[in-house]
Design a protein around this motif. Structure first.
Motif: not given
Length: 119
Positions: A40-50
């Motif tokens: 995911r890349v939206d507000a529910r993206a995991p912290a590692a992705m962000r």
């Protein structure tokens, strides 16, 4: 309007995660996915992705610039990633090691340069 390319760098994250999971110092792919295994890349993206470099470079200034364009047109959204059909939250941390040197009008091309260490 910002380009909605279906084959941008972020669309390759799944492959990068799979490669990273099998390298010499494996990283778990689960760190980049939600509980259902979806990247995911939206507000529910995991912290590692962000926190990942590709995410931060891809969405640097994205939500704030898109919000400015939207408010000028009387719209109420933040930044919308047209390729993935999601709203992208504003990034909370500025870039420290990279400087944006070019972004095309439709954001299809973005170029950054590495900032030399001051030490």
């Amino acid at each position: 309007q910002v380009a909605g390319a279906k084959h941008d760098d972020l669309s390759k994250v799944a492959w990068m995660a799979k490669i990273a999971a099998t390298g010499s110092s494996p990283q778990p792919i689960e760190a980049l996915t939600d509980a259902a295994g979806v990247i995911r890349v939206d507000a529910r993206a995991p912290a590692a992705m962000r926190a990942s470099l590709i995410y931060r470079l891809s969405y640097h200034r994205f939500a704030t610039d898109e919000a400015s364009l939207a408010s000028a047109k009387g719209l109420l959204y933040k930044g919308s990633d047209l390729a993935r059909s999601v709203d992208v939250p504003a990034l909370e941390t500025p870039l420290r090691h990279f400087e944006e040197v070019y972004t095309s009008d439709k954001w299809l091309v973005r170029i950054y340069k590495l900032i030399k260490s001051r030490t």
